[in-house]
Design an enzyme around this catalytic site. Structure first.
Site, PDB file in Angstrom:
ATOM      1  N   ASP A  54      -6.615  -4.912   0.109  1.00 42.64           N
ATOM      2  CA  ASP A  54      -7.706  -5.315   1.133  1.00 42.64           C
ATOM      3  C   ASP A  54      -8.745  -6.079   0.461  1.00 42.64           C
ATOM      4  O   ASP A  54      -8.802  -5.953  -0.998  1.00 42.64           O
ATOM      5  CB  ASP A  54      -8.172  -4.055   2.079  1.00 42.64           C
ATOM      6  CG  ASP A  54      -8.792  -4.530   3.434  1.00 42.64           C
ATOM      7  OD1 ASP A  54      -9.354  -5.926   3.646  1.00 42.64           O
ATOM      8  OD2 ASP A  54      -9.090  -3.741   4.207  1.00 42.64           O
TER       9      ASP A  54
HETATM   10  C1  BGC Z   1     -10.903  -5.745   6.448  1.00 38.00           C
HETATM   11  C2  BGC Z   1      -9.341  -6.435   6.661  1.00 38.00           C
HETATM   12  C3  BGC Z   1      -9.068  -7.791   6.830  1.00 38.00           C
HETATM   13  C4  BGC Z   1      -9.604  -8.297   5.565  1.00 38.00           C
HETATM   14  C5  BGC Z   1      -9.578  -9.887   5.479  1.00 38.00           C
HETATM   15  C6  BGC Z   1     -11.313  -6.676   5.331  1.00 38.00           C
HETATM   16  O1  BGC Z   1     -12.464  -6.424   5.129  1.00 38.00           O
HETATM   17  O2  BGC Z   1     -10.544  -4.536   6.099  1.00 38.00           O
HETATM   18  O3  BGC Z   1      -8.950  -5.600   7.970  1.00 38.00           O
HETATM   19  O4  BGC Z   1      -7.851  -8.210   7.158  1.00 38.00           O
HETATM   20  O5  BGC Z   1     -10.979  -8.062   5.380  1.00 38.00           O
HETATM   21  O6  BGC Z   1     -10.464 -10.452   6.389  1.00 38.00           O
END
Ligand code: BGC
Length: 712
Positions: free
Chosen positions: A257
């Site tokens: 993530d």
């Molecule tokens: C979120 C994810 C997301 C990623 C990319 C993160 O902050 O937890 O769910 O896919 O950002 O945008």
């Protein structure tokens, strides 16, 4: 030598680490990054993937840099959060789950993939599969709700929809099952907080949706920001390597993530980037999203002997294999070049968006005021969500535009040209300015019916949007009280990313609708239900609590030795509020009136290899044609390990004309009654099993039949 081995043999360490790094292109969630910087990184082979970029021209320009100006010419992964639509926005996942319609879940993902692929995207960070039982947690909005069986069906449908049968197809994008795992169990519903769960809970509730995604061929998995029992998921060897790769057989790419690898330092398990990077790589994380830990930390980790080149090569091989599966080496530009095709199907996509949105609406309560009478002259349309296009998009709007969203006000004006619509927002969503209330009350007094459109703003749910008091924000409760005191018929229309705590409102309003955030066609969908042009079918995919004190709450719980309904003074209940929720899982009314006339099941005695057949006869006793949804639950009343009172095993739907009856069948392999014994090994135990069928998890409305399992 195949392409991947050839490339691996040619790559420098920096180029390998580049393939393991995904960076933001032109804009990032947390702030702008320079396009110039990213161009340099691509040329130097330091960026193997980009995120948060879309648009045919822009993505083609980036692919061109990678292909023509980097030494090895390796195409880019281009990832974007396409959760519930790209440009055509469908209901938020929690709302989509309320349709209980896997074919629709698949179709919306298919359409989202077509649109996103046409914008040059080749990977989505979806589906989100976190079972969520705590409405304080804002990300419940992104989830398919509280039940693992539903989440597993959602996983399969979404993976099929995003990836189609051929990931190399021009309109297919790689799906990413996230956030692996148990993120929905964050402490006290606070986002990113620690998670403590038993292995039983992991295996019974949090892992099955991911197992289903893997079995459906999901290309990627993203570990969550949370830890599980003290080990951050980004570094969780037991879950990422032993369970995901070995036990469930996942061969795809694990992508971290956002900045999560560097956050291993803040989480207190790594002292520097080299340690953080080595922990993640060792657990099996292939791609570092945004933290730079692999690029900056892995060279030091290598020289310190924390990781070996073989681990890096394995990860690079998996990333290159995904690029091959996506057909990027053949032609990385195809996905950004289908504009005309997608443009030609706009009408069909809007029709689908309207259909899914109206199926997602849950009629929570209705004393008969809905559907609205046809001869209404004056309608008071009150509240901050009545004409709020941007809010309809929800917290992850993809590339959706507020200007493309139909509001309730627009749709009502369109549907009822003869009626006078007295519109007044009265208050803001979350401010304390009451200056519009007097005008709103005047309109209400004057109207035949009041449509009271209340709720959250889109960004009060989603990531980092936990709410300790998940009720109506600002002074909306005051507005509701004032409106309800006028003694006019009131329909409360609640927009939210979660079940909201609604003191008194549901009881006092003549009808209440949960309308979540329904996307581009929100207004049309809501008005279709209000007018009866569409007979509501949506059902709650989460239990709706009375109060925060009941949270976390879900239907599938084990019996205690002192059940709440035992009548005993020392019972498992609250002394200051009901134990039952305001609305159970599965609740949702229709304008029709359905009953389960009879329930049959066979064979009376079954063995593990048998197929159990359960059939319910359903009748529509109401004046409207409609669609009924019935749930099949199972209870194993006596087992070596206490089993839940109700376990969901099936959902079925039937459309019936007024006065018509029909049969709903639930085929069930007896083996699906296996459970994890005290040693967590699956077992099939002989004895009595109860099968319940009904419109929700409310025990008062379940028909029951008992069968007996025989040993093997
Ligand atoms: C979120 C994810 C997301 C990623 C990319 C993160 O902050 O937890 O769910 O896919 O950002 O945008």
């Amino acid at each position: 030598m195949g392409r991947i081995d050839r490339l691996l043999a040619e790559m420098t360490l920096e180029e390998k680490l580049g393939q393991l790094s995904m960076s933001a292109a032109e804009f990032a969630v947390t702030g702008p990054t320079s396009a110039q910087g990213i161009a340099e990184s691509i040329r130097a082979g330091r960026a193997g993937g980009l995120l948060n970029i879309w648009g045919g021209e822009r993505t083609r320009a980036m692919q061109r840099l990678a292909l023509e100006e980097s030494r090895l010419g390796i195409p880019l992964l281009i990832g974007f959060d396409v959760l519930h639509g790209h440009k055509t926005i469908f209901p938020i996942p929690l709302a989509e789950a309320a349709t209980f319609a896997p074919l629709l879940w698949e179709r919306t993902a298919r359409v989202a993939a077509e649109e996103a692929a046409c914008d040059g995207v080749n990977m989505t960070f979806a589906p989100m599969l976190d079972v969520a039982r705590d409405p304080r947690w804002g990300r419940i909005a992104e989830s398919p709700g509280e039940d693992p069986w539903v989440a597993a069906r959602f996983a399969e449908a979404k993976v099929r929809g995003f990836q189609s049968s051929d990931l190399a197809a021009v309109d297919a994008i790689a799906a990413t099952a996230k956030h692996f795992c148990a993120y929905g169990a964050v402490l006290a519903g606070r986002d990113y907080a620690p998670v403590d769960v038993s292995e039983r809970l992991l295996r019974e509730v949090y892992l099955p949706p991911f197992a289903a995604a893997v079995a459906a061929g999901c290309a990627a998995v993203m570990p969550g920001f949370n830890d599980v029992n003290g080990v951050p998921m980004t570094a969780h060897v037991d879950l990422l390597r032993d369970w995901l790769r070995q036990e469930s057989g996942f061969e795809g790419v694990v992508i971290s993530d956002y900045n999560a690898i560097a956050e291993l330092m803040t989480q207190g398990v790594a002292v520097d980037l080299a340690e953080a990077a080595s922990l993640a790589l060792t657990a099996g994380v292939d791609i570092d999203m945004m933290s730079g830990a692999y690029l900056c930390g892995l060279p030091a980790a290598l020289s310190r002997g924390l990781v070996g080149m073989d681990q890096i090569d394995l990860a690079v091989g998996r990333v290159l294999a995904l690029k091959e599966r996506l057909g990027l080496f053949e032609d990385p530009y195809r996905r950004g070049s289908q504009n005309a095709l997608v443009a030609s199907r706009r009408g069909l996509r809007r029709d689908l968006a309207r259909d899914v949105a109206r199926r997602a609406i849950v009629l929570l309560a209705n004393d008969g005021v809905l559907p609205l009478a046809r001869d209404l002259r004056k309608i008071a349309l009150i509240g901050p969500l009545a004409d709020a296009a941007a809010e309809m998009l929800g917290p992850w709007p993809g590339a959706g535009q507020a200007g493309d969203c139909v509001t309730i006000r627009q749709a009502l004006t369109e549907a009822l040209p003869e009626a006078e619509i007295l519109y007044e927002p009265a208050v803001g969503i979350d401010d304390r300015d009451a200056s519009g209330v007097a005008a709103a009350l005047r309109f209400c007094r004057d109207a035949d019916v009041v449509l009271l459109c209340l709720g959250e703003s889109a960004h009060m749910s989603g990531e980092a949007a936990s709410r300790a008091k998940p009720g109506l924000p600002g002074i909306q409760n005051d507005l509701a009280r004032a409106v309800l005191a006028l003694d006019r018929p009131v329909v409360a229309i609640i927009g939210s990313g979660r079940p909201l705590i609604l003191p008194d409102l549901v009881e006092k309003a003549q009808a209440t609708l949960a309308t979540w955030f329904l996307g581009s066609e929100a207004g049309h969908a809501i008005v279709d239900v209000l007018t009866g042009a569409f007979n509501p079918v949506g059902r709650l995919p989460v239990t709706w609590p009375h109060d925060v004190g009941q949270i976390p709450i879900n239907f599938s719980v084990r019996q205690t030795g002192r059940p709440a309904d035992s009548g005993a003074p020392y019972a498992s209940k609250y002394i200051d509020m009901p134990t039952e929720p305001l609305f159970p899982f599965g609740h949702g009314l229709s304008y029709s009136c359905f009953i389960v006339a009879s329930l049959h099941a066979e064979p009376e005695c079954f063995r593990p290899d048998d197929e159990i057949s359960i059939a319910a006869e359903v009748s529509n006793l109401g004046p409207f044609a409609g669609e009924e949804t019935l749930f099949l639950f199972v209870r194993d009343p006596i087992a070596s390990v206490a089993r839940p009172l109700l376990e969901l095993k099936g959902v079925a739907k039937i459309a019936l004309a007024p006065g018509e009856s029909g049969i709903l069948r639930f085929p069930l392999p007896a083996r699906s009654l296996c459970f994890l014994g005290a040693d967590l090994a699956p077992r099939f135990e002989p004895g009595e099993f109860r099968f319940f069928v009904g419109p929700s998890a409310d025990p008062a409305h379940l028909a029951c039949v008992t069968l007996r399992a025989l040993s093997d």
